[in-house]
Structures are given as structure tokens and as C-alpha cells.
Design an enzyme around this catalytic site. Sequence first.
Site, PDB file in Angstrom:
ATOM      1  N   GLY A 226       0.840  -1.197   0.000  1.00  0.00           N
ATOM      2  CA  GLY A 226       0.000   0.000   0.000  1.00  0.00           C
ATOM      3  C   GLY A 226       0.869   1.239   0.000  1.00  0.00           C
ATOM      4  N   GLU A 248       5.771  -3.571   0.785  1.00  0.00           N
ATOM      5  CA  GLU A 248       5.794  -3.252  -0.648  1.00  0.00           C
ATOM      6  C   GLU A 248       4.988  -1.972  -0.784  1.00  0.00           C
ATOM      7  OE1 GLU A 248       4.961  -2.459  -3.920  1.00  0.00           O
ATOM      8  OE2 GLU A 248       3.745  -4.254  -4.264  1.00  0.00           O
ATOM      9  N   CYS A 282       1.650   0.266  -8.648  1.00  0.00           N
ATOM     10  CA  CYS A 282       2.819   0.849  -7.984  1.00  0.00           C
ATOM     11  C   CYS A 282       4.031   0.928  -8.912  1.00  0.00           C
ATOM     12  CB  CYS A 282       3.140   0.065  -6.712  1.00  0.00           C
ATOM     13  SG  CYS A 282       3.217  -1.705  -6.981  1.00  0.00           S
TER      14      CYS A 282
HETATM   15  P1  NAD Z   1      -4.214   4.643   1.899  1.00  0.00           P
HETATM   16  O1  NAD Z   1      -2.838   4.969   2.282  1.00  0.00           O
HETATM   17  O2  NAD Z   1      -5.335   5.272   2.676  1.00  0.00           O
HETATM   18  O3  NAD Z   1      -4.505   3.055   1.955  1.00  0.00           O
HETATM   19  C1  NAD Z   1      -3.682   2.123   1.308  1.00  0.00           C
HETATM   20  C2  NAD Z   1      -4.060   0.741   1.852  1.00  0.00           C
HETATM   21  O4  NAD Z   1      -3.703   0.663   3.202  1.00  0.00           O
HETATM   22  C3  NAD Z   1      -5.551   0.402   1.807  1.00  0.00           C
HETATM   23  O5  NAD Z   1      -5.704  -0.935   1.375  1.00  0.00           O
HETATM   24  C4  NAD Z   1      -6.036   0.565   3.228  1.00  0.00           C
HETATM   25  O6  NAD Z   1      -7.066  -0.338   3.562  1.00  0.00           O
HETATM   26  C5  NAD Z   1      -4.813   0.244   4.017  1.00  0.00           C
HETATM   27  N1  NAD Z   1      -4.729   0.993   5.255  1.00  0.00           N
HETATM   28  C6  NAD Z   1      -4.929   2.316   5.440  1.00  0.00           C
HETATM   29  N2  NAD Z   1      -4.728   2.650   6.731  1.00  0.00           N
HETATM   30  C7  NAD Z   1      -4.417   1.500   7.377  1.00  0.00           C
HETATM   31  C8  NAD Z   1      -4.108   1.184   8.733  1.00  0.00           C
HETATM   32  N3  NAD Z   1      -4.058   2.123   9.701  1.00  0.00           N
HETATM   33  N4  NAD Z   1      -3.849  -0.097   9.031  1.00  0.00           N
HETATM   34  C9  NAD Z   1      -3.880  -1.061   8.092  1.00  0.00           C
HETATM   35  N5  NAD Z   1      -4.150  -0.822   6.787  1.00  0.00           N
HETATM   36  C10 NAD Z   1      -4.411   0.441   6.447  1.00  0.00           C
HETATM   37  O7  NAD Z   1      -4.315   5.029   0.409  1.00  0.00           O
HETATM   38  P2  NAD Z   1      -5.442   4.832  -0.661  1.00  0.00           P
HETATM   39  O8  NAD Z   1      -6.130   6.136  -0.863  1.00  0.00           O
HETATM   40  O9  NAD Z   1      -6.272   3.618  -0.430  1.00  0.00           O
HETATM   41  O10 NAD Z   1      -4.503   4.512  -1.892  1.00  0.00           O
HETATM   42  C11 NAD Z   1      -3.722   5.539  -2.408  1.00  0.00           C
HETATM   43  C12 NAD Z   1      -2.259   5.328  -2.232  1.00  0.00           C
HETATM   44  O11 NAD Z   1      -1.958   4.015  -1.791  1.00  0.00           O
HETATM   45  C13 NAD Z   1      -1.567   5.466  -3.558  1.00  0.00           C
HETATM   46  O12 NAD Z   1      -1.113   6.782  -3.721  1.00  0.00           O
HETATM   47  C14 NAD Z   1      -0.460   4.490  -3.521  1.00  0.00           C
HETATM   48  O13 NAD Z   1       0.723   5.109  -3.100  1.00  0.00           O
HETATM   49  C15 NAD Z   1      -0.822   3.521  -2.466  1.00  0.00           C
HETATM   50  N6  NAD Z   1      -1.127   2.190  -2.973  1.00  0.00           N
HETATM   51  C16 NAD Z   1      -0.078   1.427  -3.314  1.00  0.00           C
HETATM   52  C17 NAD Z   1      -0.295   0.148  -3.789  1.00  0.00           C
HETATM   53  C18 NAD Z   1       0.858  -0.718  -4.176  1.00  0.00           C
HETATM   54  O14 NAD Z   1       0.654  -1.667  -4.923  1.00  0.00           O
HETATM   55  N7  NAD Z   1       2.057  -0.464  -3.645  1.00  0.00           N
HETATM   56  C19 NAD Z   1      -1.581  -0.321  -3.919  1.00  0.00           C
HETATM   57  C20 NAD Z   1      -2.653   0.476  -3.551  1.00  0.00           C
HETATM   58  C21 NAD Z   1      -2.398   1.745  -3.057  1.00  0.00           C
END
Ligand code: NAD
Length: 478
Positions: A226, A248, A282
Site C-alpha cells: 500500500g 511493498e 505501484c
Molecule cells: P491509503 O494509504 O489510505 O490506503 C492504502 C491501503 O492501506 C488500503 O488498502 C487501506 O485499507 C490500508 N490501510 C490504510 N490505513 C491503514 C491502517 N491504519 N492499518 C492497516 N491498513 C491500512 O491510500 P489509498 O487512498 O487507499 O490509496 C492511495 C495510495 O496508496 C496510492 O497513492 C499508492 O501510493 C498507495 N497504494 C499502493 C499500492 C501498491 O501496490 N504499492 C496499492 C494500492 C495503493
Amino acid sequence: MSEYPDLQLYINGSWRKTSDGLPVINPATEEEIGRVPVAQASDLDDALEAANEGFKIWSRTSPKARADLIREASALMRERQGEIAHSITLEHGKPFTEAQLEVIRGCEFFEWDAGEATRTYGRVIPSGPGVKYIVHHQPIGPVASFSPWNFPMSQPARKVAGALASGCSIILKAAEETPAGAMHIAQAFHDVGLPPGVLNLVFGIPADISEHLIPSEVVKLVAFTGSTAVGRLLTGMASNHMTPVLMELGGHAPVIVCEDTDVEAAATSSAIRKMRNAGQVCTSPTRFFVHRNIYDHFLEIFTKRAEEIPVGDGMDAATQMGPLANDRRLSTMTSLVADAQEAGATLMTGGNRIGDKGYFFEPTVLANVPNDARVMQEEPFGPLAIVNPVSSLDHAIERANSVPYGLAAYGFTNRADYADRMVDMIEAGNLSINTLEASLPETPFGGVKSSGYGREGGAEGLQCYTVVKNVSHSVGIV
Ligand code: NAD
């Protein structure tokens, strides 16, 4: 084709409903298609206990038996490819054909890691008569995993494959926005008879779940895919308990286009690849650094190809790019474009929401983007490309390395010396030259700098899931 699945938690080998749930929205229509259950503290405690018991069984199951069961589950998922892809398109928006490919890719992760299960070799250290030193790689223990929404099936597949192949049990918190892919994975393992507790699937309020699971003594590894911000938060929590992490995280992939390359081919494949999954990848190629001598030509073709991509509902066979997966991405895209224009960038195409129903956004190309625009540092995670001119390869490498991220990077060149310099100088976990494929099941994937820690896939993929134990064995007491 079946309807969208009835979403439930999967704990200790049983499906479990909760009283209320969060809505799952089809991003193409903004209609509610299901409700995802919200795990309560008691559900999480049950999952922890189940994972603890599941680990005792699974870690003592032979690697061959583990591999066989993983392959059986994968074969079921291949059979169910159409059904799984259908629910992915409904909840995520991507074109159905892309969703079908994603299911196969997820299965390939399972099949690769199943093979690796039987190849977690140790080693024998030379020793004297009557003494043996043997290094073992043993499963680390129950894993708390968190997978994101951009690939609803293949992202959780990576996590489940690594854990199960290594002999670990797992509690997976999959993305609440796109829960069906993970549900199908759990269903397949249930159907092939995975022992209860080895795989547990939960959804809910992300912070509540991570704050409950990570401090638990049961959890021996935290695996997350994420954003870097959340990765940092979870790593901090894990470090308080000396629990290792596999992270990752985000990327902001540079693409260096050298003056010797085939401009038309590079621009065409770049524009198509950029818009795959609506740029929500990503490893998505985003910051294009193009040699001045070919800049105008590259920009013209790239822009034209981007404009030609049909955007629409993923269930429509003509669609090549679906909507953004959620409304957060829509507002991020709009604000990044406005900020870049204010900073002096030229908007070549796109930049706007399409219509007012569904989270559709135009394929967008920004040219001559100043270094102080937000988008030069922030990962757009959407269908947005930056195309900037550079004067030399050194200039391009300096620009490529100028962000905190280091996940994927790409180069287009036919010159061995240029390729060699990129290999030596680019700060990234994955560098692809003359191809925009960043990772395969058989290659190790992961980042450097703020893009994370540890590797998934390849021969390195199970390392984070295992611990090294050295055994010294003397025949007589010494
Ligand atoms: P976000 O940071 O709010 O969430 C990303 C992920 O983390 C989600 O699946 C969410 O459920 C989880 N998450 C959020 N807070 C958490 C916590 N406190 N504990 C556990 N899990 C938690 O971002 P978003 O708006 O969902 O996605 C946008 C950003 O996330 C993008 O800009 C990108 O950088 C990143 N992203 C990266 C990937 C990847 O493959 N590396 C995939 C999806 C999103």
C-alpha cells in the site's frame, strides 16, 4: 455468470457474517453492489487464536503436501477465472479482459511459490568428525497481512502464496473497497480442504484491525502492500514488538528514453502501459525523461496514443481503461493536474473527470513539468504521465533518482554503455530495459528507499517468511 459474492469473514475454516457492513461501490456506476463485513475485536481474537493453532498444523505439514494443496487451489481458481474476473470488474472497474489476466497472474504467484516451498534449501557447514552444523530455514510463524485494492485478486494472492508456501498461517486483511478477489481465494482453499486456521480473512476498519493484530504475540511477521505513509505507520507499530516486516510500498517510476531508441515503438508501448489499470499500479511508468533530440516526436506520439484509449465501463468489451477505483483518486488527480498547471506545466491532453456518474478520468499527459510541481514528488497513482526533456543520460539519471521512491524504473536504449550505466546508477528494486514489464512470479519484486523492504516472488520470495536456525549436532557430549 454468478452475481457478486455474499461477503463474509473467514475465520478458523468457517464463513462468518457480521451484523452490519460497509458498502462496496461499483466505480463505473457508483451503485452499491454488496456490503463488506466489519470485524469486531472478538472476531480478530478468534482469528489470532485460529492462526496460532493453524500454524502448529501447517508448519509441520511437509513442503510437498503444502505445494500440492496450493496447486489444487490454484487449479480451482483457474477454473473459476470468469466468475472471479466478473466480480473484480464490478468492484474495481478494470476491463474484464484485464481482470481475467489478473486472475491468471494470481494463480501464477501461487504456482511459483508452491514450487519454492520444496526448494527452501538450507546448507551444511563443513565440520569435524562426529559433529554436523546444519542451517535450516523454518517458517516464521503466523503472519498479519494487508493487501490493497488495485489488484483485488493478485495482490492478496502474493501474500497468501508466500505465507502458505513457507508453512506459515496467515490473517489477511484485504481491501474493503475490493473484497471479492480475496473471498474467492479463501473459498478455493476452503474447497480443497486447507486445515482450519491456516488462512483467515478479515475486513473492517483498517486502523482498528492493524492496531489489534500487530501488537499480538501471535503475529510473527507483518506484510503490507500500500502507500508509504501507511507502511511507515505499520512498521513503527511492528518495531515496538520487534516484529519483522515485509513492505511493498509506493513508487513513482521513471522512464529514461535515450536518443538512440525507436521513438514510435517506445512512445506507443509507454502510453498503453501507462494507462493499464487506469495507472493505479505501484510500478506504473510515470515520469518520462526523454532526450531533447527526440522529445517533440515522442511527446506527439505518446499524447496521440493516450487520447485514443477507449475509457468506459469495464464490462463493455470495447473498454481499454475503466474508471478510477474510488472517488479519493478522482480528487487527487484533479488537484495534481491543477497544481502542475499552476507551476507552469503544459497539459497536452486529459486532466478532467469524464461525465458525472462513475469515477472516470481522462488519460492525461503533462509536458515540461517544473520540478517543484507536487506531481514530480507525489505518486499520482492514476492515468497521468509526465513527459519532460533531458539533455543527457546523466541528467535523466539524476532526475530519476530525485524522489524518495525506488520501486520500478525503466529505460529505452539500444546502447550497451547506456544500459550498463542505468544498471549501475538507477536507485530502484526493479529496472527494466526495453520492456515495461516490472515483475514476474519468477523474479524478485520489491523496493529500495521509501518504496519498502523485502522481496516477493523469485527465489528470494520466501525469505521474509522464514527464519534461519543453525543446528550444531555432536555425536558425543563435548
Ligand atoms: P491509503 O494509504 O489510505 O490506503 C492504502 C491501503 O492501506 C488500503 O488498502 C487501506 O485499507 C490500508 N490501510 C490504510 N490505513 C491503514 C491502517 N491504519 N492499518 C492497516 N491498513 C491500512 O491510500 P489509498 O487512498 O487507499 O490509496 C492511495 C495510495 O496508496 C496510492 O497513492 C499508492 O501510493 C498507495 N497504494 C499502493 C499500492 C501498491 O501496490 N504499492 C496499492 C494500492 C495503493
